[in-house]
Design a protein around this motif. Structure first.
Motif, PDB file in Angstrom:
ATOM      1  N   ALA A  25     -61.429  13.836  94.698  1.00 55.88           N
ATOM      2  CA  ALA A  25     -61.642  12.675  95.288  1.00 55.88           C
ATOM      3  C   ALA A  25     -60.514  11.659  95.083  1.00 55.88           C
ATOM      4  O   ALA A  25     -59.904  11.606  94.030  1.00 55.88           O
ATOM      5  N   LYS A  26     -60.411  10.927  95.958  1.00 55.07           N
ATOM      6  CA  LYS A  26     -59.141   9.957  95.801  1.00 55.07           C
ATOM      7  C   LYS A  26     -59.678   8.449  96.096  1.00 55.07           C
ATOM      8  O   LYS A  26     -60.527   8.206  96.651  1.00 55.07           O
ATOM      9  N   ASP A  27     -58.856   7.495  95.453  1.00 51.81           N
ATOM     10  CA  ASP A  27     -59.094   6.075  95.345  1.00 51.81           C
ATOM     11  C   ASP A  27     -60.594   5.842  95.141  1.00 51.81           C
ATOM     12  O   ASP A  27     -61.212   5.059  95.876  1.00 51.81           O
ATOM     13  N   ALA A  28     -61.220   6.488  94.194  1.00 53.07           N
ATOM     14  CA  ALA A  28     -62.405   6.258  93.699  1.00 53.07           C
ATOM     15  C   ALA A  28     -62.673   5.076  93.311  1.00 53.07           C
ATOM     16  O   ALA A  28     -62.209   4.531  92.452  1.00 53.07           O
ATOM     17  N   LYS A  29     -63.865   4.510  93.656  1.00 50.94           N
ATOM     18  CA  LYS A  29     -64.338   3.179  93.107  1.00 50.94           C
ATOM     19  C   LYS A  29     -65.869   3.375  92.805  1.00 50.94           C
ATOM     20  O   LYS A  29     -66.640   3.984  93.622  1.00 50.94           O
ATOM     21  N   VAL A  30     -66.083   3.070  91.553  1.00 56.49           N
ATOM     22  CA  VAL A  30     -67.630   2.963  90.861  1.00 56.49           C
ATOM     23  C   VAL A  30     -68.022   1.681  90.447  1.00 56.49           C
ATOM     24  O   VAL A  30     -67.255   0.986  89.735  1.00 56.49           O
ATOM     25  N   ASN A  31     -68.926   1.255  90.842  1.00 55.10           N
ATOM     26  CA  ASN A  31     -69.673   0.259  90.114  1.00 55.10           C
ATOM     27  C   ASN A  31     -71.106  -0.002  89.768  1.00 55.10           C
ATOM     28  O   ASN A  31     -71.965   0.831  90.467  1.00 55.10           O
ATOM     29  N   LEU A  32     -71.370  -0.455  88.702  1.00 53.75           N
ATOM     30  CA  LEU A  32     -72.624  -0.201  88.146  1.00 53.75           C
ATOM     31  C   LEU A  32     -73.052  -1.786  87.931  1.00 53.75           C
ATOM     32  O   LEU A  32     -72.549  -2.431  87.206  1.00 53.75           O
ATOM     33  N   ASP A  33     -74.322  -1.985  88.179  1.00 55.66           N
ATOM     34  CA  ASP A  33     -74.939  -3.510  88.048  1.00 55.66           C
ATOM     35  C   ASP A  33     -76.009  -3.237  86.902  1.00 55.66           C
ATOM     36  O   ASP A  33     -76.685  -2.179  86.893  1.00 55.66           O
ATOM     37  N   PRO A  34     -76.079  -4.144  86.161  1.00 58.44           N
ATOM     38  CA  PRO A  34     -77.145  -4.223  85.089  1.00 58.44           C
ATOM     39  C   PRO A  34     -78.809  -4.126  85.759  1.00 58.44           C
ATOM     40  O   PRO A  34     -79.591  -3.496  85.002  1.00 58.44           O
ATOM     41  N   GLU A  35     -78.788  -4.639  87.066  1.00 62.52           N
ATOM     42  CA  GLU A  35     -80.149  -4.230  87.508  1.00 62.52           C
ATOM     43  C   GLU A  35     -80.257  -2.925  88.007  1.00 62.52           C
ATOM     44  O   GLU A  35     -81.596  -2.434  88.412  1.00 62.52           O
ATOM     45  N   GLY A  36     -79.427  -1.927  87.825  1.00 59.68           N
ATOM     46  CA  GLY A  36     -79.474  -0.732  87.972  1.00 59.68           C
ATOM     47  C   GLY A  36     -79.060  -0.298  89.505  1.00 59.68           C
ATOM     48  O   GLY A  36     -79.592   0.725  90.196  1.00 59.68           O
ATOM     49  N   VAL A  37     -78.086  -0.739  90.115  1.00 57.01           N
ATOM     50  CA  VAL A  37     -77.621  -0.613  91.426  1.00 57.01           C
ATOM     51  C   VAL A  37     -76.215   0.300  91.213  1.00 57.01           C
ATOM     52  O   VAL A  37     -75.397  -0.503  90.495  1.00 57.01           O
ATOM     53  N   PHE A  38     -76.349   1.199  91.652  1.00 60.50           N
ATOM     54  CA  PHE A  38     -74.942   2.255  91.431  1.00 60.50           C
ATOM     55  C   PHE A  38     -74.241   2.427  92.873  1.00 60.50           C
ATOM     56  O   PHE A  38     -74.837   2.853  93.551  1.00 60.50           O
ATOM     57  N   ASN A  39     -72.904   1.929  93.015  1.00 62.28           N
ATOM     58  CA  ASN A  39     -72.275   2.151  93.976  1.00 62.28           C
ATOM     59  C   ASN A  39     -71.037   2.995  93.857  1.00 62.28           C
ATOM     60  O   ASN A  39     -70.209   2.865  92.768  1.00 62.28           O
ATOM     61  N   PHE A  40     -70.768   3.945  95.054  1.00 72.16           N
ATOM     62  CA  PHE A  40     -69.608   4.740  94.757  1.00 72.16           C
ATOM     63  C   PHE A  40     -69.021   4.971  96.043  1.00 72.16           C
ATOM     64  O   PHE A  40     -69.665   4.851  97.188  1.00 72.16           O
ATOM     65  N   SER A  41     -67.619   4.964  96.087  1.00 72.20           N
ATOM     66  CA  SER A  41     -66.869   5.065  97.370  1.00 72.20           C
ATOM     67  C   SER A  41     -65.574   5.885  97.019  1.00 72.20           C
ATOM     68  O   SER A  41     -64.907   5.878  95.836  1.00 72.20           O
ATOM     69  N   ALA A  42     -65.189   6.829  98.039  1.00 70.11           N
ATOM     70  CA  ALA A  42     -63.758   7.593  97.799  1.00 70.11           C
ATOM     71  C   ALA A  42     -63.377   8.183  99.038  1.00 70.11           C
ATOM     72  O   ALA A  42     -64.357   8.412  99.964  1.00 70.11           O
ATOM     73  N   SER A  43     -62.462   8.973  99.214  1.00 67.81           N
ATOM     74  CA  SER A  43     -61.961   9.653 100.113  1.00 67.81           C
ATOM     75  C   SER A  43     -61.685  11.132  99.742  1.00 67.81           C
ATOM     76  O   SER A  43     -61.164  11.278  98.553  1.00 67.81           O
ATOM     77  N   ALA A  44     -61.921  12.119 100.501  1.00 66.64           N
ATOM     78  CA  ALA A  44     -61.676  13.395 100.062  1.00 66.64           C
ATOM     79  C   ALA A  44     -61.806  14.440 101.393  1.00 66.64           C
ATOM     80  O   ALA A  44     -62.242  13.756 102.288  1.00 66.64           O
ATOM     81  N   GLY A  45     -61.198  15.597 100.978  1.00 59.81           N
ATOM     82  CA  GLY A  45     -61.343  16.651 102.129  1.00 59.81           C
ATOM     83  C   GLY A  45     -60.143  16.516 103.038  1.00 59.81           C
ATOM     84  O   GLY A  45     -59.272  15.606 103.017  1.00 59.81           O
ATOM     85  N   THR A  46     -60.106  17.198 104.077  1.00 63.69           N
ATOM     86  CA  THR A  46     -59.289  17.247 105.385  1.00 63.69           C
ATOM     87  C   THR A  46     -59.326  16.003 105.891  1.00 63.69           C
ATOM     88  O   THR A  46     -60.600  15.629 106.340  1.00 63.69           O
ATOM     89  N   GLY A  47     -58.286  15.184 106.091  1.00 61.63           N
ATOM     90  CA  GLY A  47     -58.002  14.174 106.859  1.00 61.63           C
ATOM     91  C   GLY A  47     -58.679  12.697 105.976  1.00 61.63           C
ATOM     92  O   GLY A  47     -58.612  11.971 106.459  1.00 61.63           O
ATOM     93  N   GLU A  48     -58.696  13.300 104.444  1.00 55.76           N
ATOM     94  CA  GLU A  48     -59.310  12.182 103.559  1.00 55.76           C
ATOM     95  C   GLU A  48     -60.529  11.337 104.214  1.00 55.76           C
ATOM     96  O   GLU A  48     -60.372  10.105 104.504  1.00 55.76           O
ATOM     97  N   ARG A  49     -61.646  11.961 104.545  1.00 56.60           N
ATOM     98  CA  ARG A  49     -62.728  11.613 105.003  1.00 56.60           C
ATOM     99  C   ARG A  49     -63.360  10.584 103.962  1.00 56.60           C
ATOM    100  O   ARG A  49     -63.319  10.734 102.866  1.00 56.60           O
ATOM    101  N   HIS A  50     -63.932   9.364 104.477  1.00 52.45           N
ATOM    102  CA  HIS A  50     -64.490   8.523 103.632  1.00 52.45           C
ATOM    103  C   HIS A  50     -65.791   8.792 103.180  1.00 52.45           C
ATOM    104  O   HIS A  50     -66.945   8.991 103.974  1.00 52.45           O
ATOM    105  N   TYR A  51     -66.314   8.690 101.776  1.00 53.39           N
ATOM    106  CA  TYR A  51     -67.449   8.876 101.318  1.00 53.39           C
ATOM    107  C   TYR A  51     -67.940   7.594 100.673  1.00 53.39           C
ATOM    108  O   TYR A  51     -67.261   6.978 100.062  1.00 53.39           O
ATOM    109  N   GLU A  52     -69.178   7.283 100.670  1.00 50.92           N
ATOM    110  CA  GLU A  52     -69.848   6.295  99.997  1.00 50.92           C
ATOM    111  C   GLU A  52     -71.357   6.608  99.639  1.00 50.92           C
ATOM    112  O   GLU A  52     -71.892   7.384  99.984  1.00 50.92           O
TER     113      GLU A  52
END
Length: 214
Positions: A25-52
């Protein structure tokens, strides 16, 4: 169009183990909110496809005590529950969990099992964890944080290099001054070892007559 990485989860009375399966995973961003909301985004694989990923967890979490470890093949999170208790499922709501959210059977224990059991297939002591509370508020950009640290180290290297140059110049100047002092000292010694005629007379205790051989 964004893709969703596979997520595996397990729990203990006080924590939730969350593993985001995304190799390299590249440029990984992870966010956690006290209310219990978990956010994640990154690029990976051929062509650096975007995952969230956005997960609305069943209950609140303690962000300050939650921690994360980024590996080559996955991102492993230990989410501290705000209130120690067993969750009936990972996500809130009555709907079925998305297909990419799965139970991590390697770490799973039932409520009737030993509650203090660790995540069976992982050595927690050998992992490098960072706390969510230390990552720029509620998670932050890990790549930016590491890049900033690299820039700071580079700046320190430049500063040390500059200090090295100044030290070399200062030592060179000191060497020149010392050389001049040595030359002057040699001259002084040469002048000292040349006795005058009067000094010779004083040592012999009597004056020499004119024309007397020395």
């Amino acid at each position: 169009m964004s893709l969703h990485p596979e997520v595996k989860w397990a729990q203990r009375p006080d924590v939730v183990y969350l593993t985001v399966m995304l190799p390299d995973a590249k440029d990984a961003k992870v966010n956690l909110d006290p209310e219990g909301v978990f956010n994640f985004s990154a690029s990976a694989g051929t062509g650096e496809r975007h995952y969230e990923l956005k997960l609305e967890l069943q209950d609140k979490v303690n962000v300050e005590e939650s921690k994360i470890s980024t590996g080559v093949r996955s991102i492993f999170c230990v989410l501290q529950k705000a209130e120690p208790k067993w969750w009936t499922k990972l996500l809130r709501g009555d709907g079925k969990a998305p297909h990419y959210v799965k139970v991590d059977w390697d770490k799973w224990v039932d409520e009737d099992d030993e509650p203090d059991a660790g995540p069976g297939d992982m050595d927690m002591n050998s992992m490098d964890f960072s706390k969510f509370g230390d990552m720029g508020g509620m998670g932050g950009d890990m790549a930016s944080m590491m890049g900033g640290m690299g820039g700071m180290m580079g700046g320190m290297g430049g500063m040390m290099g500059g200090m090295g140059g100044d030290m070399a110049g200062m030592m060179g100047g000191m060497g020149g001054d010392m050389g001049d002092d040595l030359d002057e000292s040699d001259d002084e010694e040469q002048e000292v070892i040349k006795p005058s005629a009067k000094a010779v007379e004083a040592v012999d205790g009597k004056p020499k007559a004119e024309g007397e051989a020395a």
